[in-house]
Enzyme design. Structure first.
Site, PDB file in Angstrom:
ATOM      1  N   HIS A  10       9.629  99.970  28.752  1.00  0.00           N
ATOM      2  CA  HIS A  10       9.772 101.211  27.989  1.00  0.00           C
ATOM      3  C   HIS A  10       8.606 101.392  27.027  1.00  0.00           C
ATOM      4  CE1 HIS A  10      13.939 101.859  29.419  1.00  0.00           C
ATOM      5  NE2 HIS A  10      13.812 100.569  29.643  1.00  0.00           N
TER       6      HIS A  10
ATOM      7  N   ASP B  29      12.614 107.785  24.037  1.00  0.00           N
ATOM      8  CA  ASP B  29      13.004 107.103  25.263  1.00  0.00           C
ATOM      9  C   ASP B  29      14.418 107.573  25.637  1.00  0.00           C
ATOM     10  OD1 ASP B  29      12.136 104.008  26.431  1.00  0.00           O
ATOM     11  OD2 ASP B  29      14.110 104.809  26.930  1.00  0.00           O
TER      12      ASP B  29
HETATM   13  C1  UDX Z   1      13.228  97.712  32.874  1.00  0.00           C
HETATM   14  C2  UDX Z   1      14.222  97.789  34.015  1.00  0.00           C
HETATM   15  O1  UDX Z   1      14.376  96.521  34.599  1.00  0.00           O
HETATM   16  C3  UDX Z   1      13.850  98.803  35.041  1.00  0.00           C
HETATM   17  O2  UDX Z   1      14.831  98.898  36.051  1.00  0.00           O
HETATM   18  C4  UDX Z   1      13.679 100.139  34.445  1.00  0.00           C
HETATM   19  O3  UDX Z   1      13.260 101.024  35.465  1.00  0.00           O
HETATM   20  C5  UDX Z   1      12.695 100.057  33.308  1.00  0.00           C
HETATM   21  O4  UDX Z   1      13.065  99.032  32.378  1.00  0.00           O
HETATM   22  P1  UDX Z   1      11.310  95.903  33.706  1.00  0.00           P
HETATM   23  O5  UDX Z   1      12.302  95.008  34.299  1.00  0.00           O
HETATM   24  O6  UDX Z   1      10.434  95.312  32.722  1.00  0.00           O
HETATM   25  O7  UDX Z   1      11.911  97.255  33.144  1.00  0.00           O
HETATM   26  O8  UDX Z   1      10.422  96.451  34.944  1.00  0.00           O
HETATM   27  P2  UDX Z   1       9.351  97.588  35.087  1.00  0.00           P
HETATM   28  O9  UDX Z   1       9.928  98.932  34.878  1.00  0.00           O
HETATM   29  O10 UDX Z   1       8.726  97.364  36.400  1.00  0.00           O
HETATM   30  O11 UDX Z   1       8.281  97.335  33.920  1.00  0.00           O
HETATM   31  C6  UDX Z   1       7.519  96.157  33.836  1.00  0.00           C
HETATM   32  C7  UDX Z   1       6.185  96.473  33.213  1.00  0.00           C
HETATM   33  O12 UDX Z   1       5.545  95.244  32.901  1.00  0.00           O
HETATM   34  C8  UDX Z   1       5.248  97.244  34.142  1.00  0.00           C
HETATM   35  O13 UDX Z   1       4.569  98.245  33.423  1.00  0.00           O
HETATM   36  C9  UDX Z   1       4.268  96.176  34.636  1.00  0.00           C
HETATM   37  O14 UDX Z   1       2.963  96.658  34.870  1.00  0.00           O
HETATM   38  C10 UDX Z   1       4.262  95.195  33.499  1.00  0.00           C
HETATM   39  N1  UDX Z   1       4.009  93.813  33.996  1.00  0.00           N
HETATM   40  C11 UDX Z   1       4.933  93.173  34.756  1.00  0.00           C
HETATM   41  C12 UDX Z   1       2.825  93.212  33.661  1.00  0.00           C
HETATM   42  O15 UDX Z   1       1.978  93.799  32.983  1.00  0.00           O
HETATM   43  N2  UDX Z   1       2.606  91.949  34.123  1.00  0.00           N
HETATM   44  C13 UDX Z   1       3.490  91.257  34.876  1.00  0.00           C
HETATM   45  O16 UDX Z   1       3.213  90.108  35.217  1.00  0.00           O
HETATM   46  C14 UDX Z   1       4.708  91.902  35.204  1.00  0.00           C
END
Ligand code: UDX
Length: 489
Positions: A20, A124
Site C-alpha cells: 500500500h 488508501d
Molecule cells: C498486500 C496483499 O497481499 C495483496 O493481495 C494486495 O493486493 C496488496 O496488499 P503484498 O502481499 O505485499 O500486498 O503484495 P503486493 O501487492 O504484490 O506488493 C508487494 C510490493 O513489494 C510490490 O510493489 C513489489 O514490487 C515489492 N517487492 C516485493 C519488492 O520490492 N521486493 C520483493 O522482494 C518483493
C-alpha cells in the site's frame, strides 16, 4: 489583473503495509510532479521502517524539493506496543488503523501553517479512519484503490453479496454455474465466489477479520472521487464505472510506471522497501539468457509452511530452470526457511536466493521470463507492465481473483490444479516441476509471453502523454486545481 493559480494540497494516507505504501508513494510523486503540494501520512511504525531515522524523512523532502516536488512527511502513533507483530497480527493491526482519524486531524491542524489549505484526502481503500478526517476538515475523500477495478467492485459490494448469500463463501460449491456472480455493477466478467476476499471464507460472521473487512467495505463507498491503480485497456473502459456513485471513478495506473520510465533521468527515488534490497541479484541476472529466469516471490506478508517451502525448492531444482527466489526472513510461518539438505550446493549458479529483491529492476530485466507469484495486486500489475507471464500461487485477500483473471480473462497466467481444488493441499515437487517447465520451456509459456507483451505495450501507452491513465490524471488534476482555487477565493 492576472490571476495566480494556487496549488492543490493532497493529503495522501496509505494503509501501513508494503503493498500500500509503495503505490501511494508513487502516486504522491505523480501528484507533486503535476504541481500538487503533498502531505504523506505514515504510522510511526511504518515511518521508522522506511526512513530508519526521523531526520531521513526531512532529508528526502528536501531532496524532492530541489527537483520542484513538494512532499512533506507526517507520522501518527499507531497505538500499538513496539513489539507488536504488526501486519502479521492482522486483525489488531487493522483495528488500530481504524482509530487513527482523530490523531490525523490533530497533526494536520497543528501543522496547518506549514502548508497550503488542504484540498482533498487521497486515502488508501483500506483506511476507513480517513472518513473522519475528511468530514472533520470538510474536504473531499478520494478513495485510491490498490486493487484492480473488478476486485474493488466485488469488495465494495460485500453487503449486497452477503444479502444474496455469496458471503460467507461456500468454497466447495464455488465453481457451480448457478453460483456465478453476475449482479455486480460495472462491465466486468462474472465472478466466482472464491474470487472474493479470503476473509469471507470463515463461516462465523462474528470473526474479527470478517467484521473488519465488512466495515472497510462500507466506508469504501463513502467517497467523493475514486482512483484505481489499473489502466483502462486491461479491464475495459467501463469497468471502473462500477465504482462510481455519481462521482468520477478513474483508472490512473500503473502508478509506478511513469517514475520507472523516467528513472534514467535524474529523479529522487523515495525508497519504501521494508527490507534491504539485494542489488547483487541484478548482476547475477546479467549472466543469464534472455527470458530464461523464473522469478519467485510471495510479496511482503504471506507465509508458508516449512514443508511446502521445501517441496517448492525440490520442484524448482527438478525443473532445471534458472530461478531467483525471494525468501523473506519470516517466510516460513514467521521464521526463516530451512531448505532441503544440500539444496544450495546442488543448485549452484543456476539459482539465486535473496531476502528481498529490487522487484521492479528484476521484472524489467530481459533475462526474466516468468514470475511465480502470490498475485498481490502490485506484483501482478508490475508483471503485466513488464510483459512477464505469471504462475499464480494466491494465498489470501483478493489474490485468488487476480490469479484467476490472469489465467482465464487476460490469458497471461497459469496456476496449480491441486490448489484450485483445495487451497490447503500441499503442492508436490512433481507439480511444481511440471508447471515451471510448461511456463519456461513449453509452447504454452511462449503464448502467454506474447499475450503479456501486448499488455506491456498497452500499460506503457496508458501512462504516456495522451494515454488513458495520463488523461484521467489530467482530469483529476484539473478538478482538484479548480477546487483549490474555488475554496480559497
Ligand atoms: C498486500 C496483499 O497481499 C495483496 O493481495 C494486495 O493486493 C496488496 O496488499 P503484498 O502481499 O505485499 O500486498 O503484495 P503486493 O501487492 O504484490 O506488493 C508487494 C510490493 O513489494 C510490490 O510493489 C513489489 O514490487 C515489492 N517487492 C516485493 C519488492 O520490492 N521486493 C520483493 O522482494 C518483493
Amino acid at each position: 489583473m492576472a490571476s495566480i493559480t494556487r496549488p492543490p494540497h493532497a493529503v495522501v494516507v496509505p494503509f501501513p503495509g508494503q503493498g500500500h505504501v509503495n503505490p501511494l508513494m508513487h502516486f504522491a510523486k505523480i501528484l507533486a510532479a503535476r504541481g500538487f503540494f503533498v502531505t504523506f501520512i505514515n504510522t510511526d511504525r511504518m515511518e521508522q521502517r522506511i526512513f530508519k531515522t526521523p531526520n531521513d524523512s526531512a532529508a528526502v523532502s528536501h531532496q524532492l524539493l530541489q527537483q520542484g516536488l513538494q512532499i512533506r512527511f507526517l507520522a501518527v502513533y499507531d497505538g500499538l506496543p513496539p513489539d507488536h507483530g504488526g501486519v502479521q497480527a492482522i486483525d489488531e493491526y487493522f483495528l488500530a488503523t481504524q482509530k487513527l482519524g482523530p490523531a490525523m486531524v490533530r497533526i494536520l491542524r497543528s501543522t496547518a501553517n506549514e502548508a497550503p489549505q488542504i484540498t482533498c484526502i487521497v486515502t488508501d481503500c483500506f483506511m476507513a479512519c480517513t472518513h473522519h478526517v475528511a468530514t472533520s476538515l470538510a474536504v473531499p475523500r478520494v478513495v485510491f484503490w490498490t486493487y484492480c477495478a473488478s476486485a474493488a467492485i466485488a469488495l465494495a459490494n460485500s453487503r449486497t453479496l452477503m444479502d444474496k448469500g455469496y458471503i460467507p463463501i461456500n468454497v466447495k460449491e464455488a465453481r457451480r454455474p448457478e453460483n456465478l456472480i453476475t449482479c455486480l455493477p460495472g462491465k466486468i466478467p462474472p465472478l466466482i465466489p472464491t474470487d472474493l476476499q479470503t476473509f469471507f471464507r470463515v463461516q462465523d460472521t462474528a470473526d474479527p477479520m470478517f467484521q473488519v473487512i465488512m466495515y472497510e467495505s462500507e466506508i469504501q463507498n463513502e467517497a467523493d472521487y475514486v482512483l484505481i491503480n489499473v489502466f483502462e485497456e486491461l479491464e475495459g473502459p467501463e469497468a471502473a464505472e462500477g465504482l462510481s456513485k455519481g462521482y468520477p471513478a478513474l483508472p490512473i495506473g500503473p502508478v509506478f510506471l511513469p517514475d520507472f520510465l523516467q528513472s534514467t533521468k535524474s529523479s529522487v527515488s523515495v525508497a519504501t522497501s521494508l527490507w534491504e534490497e539485494d542489488l547483487d541479484c541484478i548482476k547475477w541476472l546479467q549472466t543469464k539468457a534472455l527470458s530464461s529466469v523464473l522469478y519467485v516471490s510471495f510479496g511482503s506478508i504471506a507465509v508458508m509452511s516449512m514443508k511446502q517451502l521445501q517441496e517448492l525448492a525440490l520442484g524448482l531444482e527438478a525443473s532445471e530452470q534458472p530461478f531467483l527466489w525471494v525468501l523473506r526472513p519470516d517466510i516460513a510461518e514467521g521464521k526463516a526457511a530451512v531448505l532441503p539438505e544440500g539444496f544450495t550446493e546442488r543448485i549452484g549458479e543456476r539459482g539465486r536466493i535473496v531476502q528481498w529483491a529490487p522487484q521492479l529492476k528484476v521484472l524489467s530485466h530481459p533475462s526474466v521470463g516468468g514470475f511465480l507469484t502470490h498475485n498481490g495486486w502490485n506484483s501482478t500489475l508490475e508483471s503485466i507492465s513488464f510483459g512477464v507471464p505469471m504462475i499464480g500461487w494466491p494465498l489470501w485477500a483478493e489474490q485468488f481473483h487476480n490469479c484467476r483473471f490472469c489465467k482465464e480473462v487476460w490469458k497471461i497466467g497459469m496456476d496449480f490444479e491441486s490448489r484450485v481444488e483445495n487451497e490447503n493441499a500441499l503442492v508436490s515437487r512433481e507439480e511444481v516441476e511440471m508447471v515451471v517447465r510448461a511456463m519456461m520451456e513449453g509452447p504454452q509459456g511462449n503464448e502467454l509471453r506474447k499475450n503479456a507483451a501486448r499488455l506491456k505495450e498497452a500499460a506503457t501507452k496508458a501512462v504516456m502523454a495522451g494515454g488513458s491513465s495520463y488523461r484521467n490524471l489530467d482530469k483529476f488534476t484539473r478538478d482538484m486545481t479548480a477546487r483549490a482555487n474555488s475554496v480559497i477565493e
